[in-house]
Design an enzyme around this catalytic site. Structure first.
Site, short mmCIF file in Angstrom:
data_model
loop_
_atom_site.label_atom_id
_atom_site.label_comp_id
_atom_site.label_asym_id
_atom_site.label_seq_id
_atom_site.Cartn_x
_atom_site.Cartn_y
_atom_site.Cartn_z
N VAL A 1 68.41 -24.59 -32.02
CA VAL A 1 68.63 -23.19 -31.66
C VAL A 1 70.11 -22.84 -31.88
O VAL A 1 71.00 -23.64 -31.59
CB VAL A 1 68.21 -22.96 -30.20
CG1 VAL A 1 68.72 -21.62 -29.70
CG2 VAL A 1 66.69 -23.02 -30.08
N LEU B 1 70.69 -28.94 -27.87
CA LEU B 1 70.98 -28.99 -29.30
C LEU B 1 69.71 -28.91 -30.15
O LEU B 1 69.80 -28.89 -31.38
CB LEU B 1 71.73 -30.28 -29.64
CG LEU B 1 73.06 -30.50 -28.90
CD1 LEU B 1 73.68 -31.83 -29.30
CD2 LEU B 1 74.02 -29.35 -29.17
N GLU B 2 68.57 -28.84 -29.49
CA GLU B 2 67.30 -28.73 -30.22
C GLU B 2 66.60 -27.43 -29.83
O GLU B 2 67.00 -26.36 -30.28
CB GLU B 2 66.44 -29.97 -29.96
CG GLU B 2 67.11 -31.25 -30.49
CD GLU B 2 66.28 -32.49 -30.28
OE1 GLU B 2 65.10 -32.50 -30.67
OE2 GLU B 2 66.81 -33.48 -29.72
N MET B 3 65.60 -27.48 -28.97
CA MET B 3 64.86 -26.26 -28.63
C MET B 3 65.52 -25.45 -27.50
O MET B 3 65.22 -24.27 -27.34
CB MET B 3 63.43 -26.61 -28.26
CG MET B 3 62.62 -27.12 -29.44
SD MET B 3 60.91 -27.52 -29.00
CE MET B 3 60.19 -27.77 -30.63
#
Length: 344
Positions: free
Chosen positions: A107, A149-151
């Site tokens: 994201v 750092l992902e979703m």
């Protein structure tokens, strides 16, 4: 017997002893919640006096409706905070189950700390993630959803978004009496991920008796792979994925590379034990020709370079270009099929 043949024979005997020692003296015994298919593969390989086993042709069974729901969720961008990414964003099935990037964007284009591993054949891993912090595929689902750092999302937000969708409400109500919860979302996604297996690699067919399917060079590469001691860590049905090992057994990879990051600490981030510093789950080598860049840091683009580095830092060996090419030829035979189609 030539000096080279004698040398390889001696190395083979030492490697066989080392592999047996590894299997008998694992520091961490796989827990009771280990994915069930992994342990029989090891014992079967020992029984047949062969370090590798063919991948089962049929994926583990599951409820077809739950698998279909899990596939939809695997491709669902509502799992991320801003609806920009899904599981499939970092694990595209048409590209070997990984995105081919050293660090995947999440994201707001935040970059992950560690290289994204393939999602194929994860059912045969004894733990999930490079540091092994999740013991099952169900446990693994929460990681990317909550990682900033992902979703960059959370269960409350995900559940609210899915509940706002009539189709999801109906599907979950039909399959799960509890409806949409963190547990039922994880169960459905894991049910789908268990189907992501890639059987019938040419090497699997060779192990099943079709000895003519490999070229002489590929067969030599497999013999060399065993003789060098690679099977001390890469064995069983998944050619890895069934133990932890230090990256840099015979040399200090991290001192030579420099710029140590948090991700480089490996299992240490999970246990806090000094002996787990730079220790990682050994990755599967299935479909390895399709899953560059390599290692947890995504630092190596070429499979040849990965083989050379592994030989140097894990085995203390300096391989000739000829030997590297033979091992790579063997590794390319580990590319399997998905839903009846050859991966490429």
């Amino acid at each position: 017997m030539t000096p080279r043949t004698l040398h390889l024979a001696i190395v083979a005997l030492l490697s066989a002893f080392a592999a047996t020692l590894v299997l008998l003296t694992w520091r961490e015994t796989p827990p009771a919640s280990i994915e069930a298919a992994a342990v029989p593969a090891i014992s079967d390989a020992i029984r047949r006096e062969e370090p590798l086993s063919p991948l089962p042709r049929n994926a583990p069974n599951g409820d077809p409706e739950r698998i279909a729901l899990g596939e939809r969720l695997f491709n669902e961008r509502m799992l991320s905070r801003d609806g920009s990414i899904s599981c499939a964003s970092c694990h595209p099935l048409e590209r070997g189950g990984a995105d081919g990037l050293a660090h995947s964007p999440g994201v707001d284009n935040a970059l992950g700390e560690i290289n994204t591993p393939t999602v194929f054949n994860t059912v045969y891993n004894f733990a999930q993630f490079w540091d092994g912090r999740a013991l099952t595929l169900e446990d693994q689902v929460a990681g990317p959803i909550h990682n900033p750092l992902e979703m960059d999302s959370n269960w409350d937000e995900v559940i609210a978004r899915l509940n706002a969708d009539a189709g999801y409400r109906a599907s979950f109500a039909r399959l799960y009496p509890r409806g949409i919860t963190a547990e039922t979302i994880s169960d459905a996604i894991a049910a789908f991920e268990r189907t992501l297996t890639t059987p019938d690699a040419r090497f699997d067919q060779y192990l099943r008796g079709d000895h003519g399917i490999l070229s002489p060079e590929e067969k030599q590469g497999y013999v060399l792979f065993k003789n060098l001691g690679c099977t001390s860590c890469h064995q069983g049905v998944n050619v890895g994925g069934n133990l932890f090992q230090r990256f840099g057994v015979m040399g200090d990879y991290f001192a030579d590379r420099g710029s140590i990051t948090r991700a480089d600490l490996g299992r240490y981030n999970v246990t806090g034990e000094e002996h787990d510093r730079h220790v990682f789950k050994v990755p599967s080598l299935r479909n390895v020709a399709l899953t560059a860049p390599y290692f947890h840091d995504g630092s190596v683009e070429r499979l040849e370079s990965a083989v050379e580095i592994m030989a140097r830092y894990q085995l203390g060996r300096q391989l000739s270009n000829e030997d590297i090419q033979l091992v790579v030829a063997f590794l390319r035979t580990l590319t399997g099929t998905y839903q009846g189609q050859a991966l490429q």
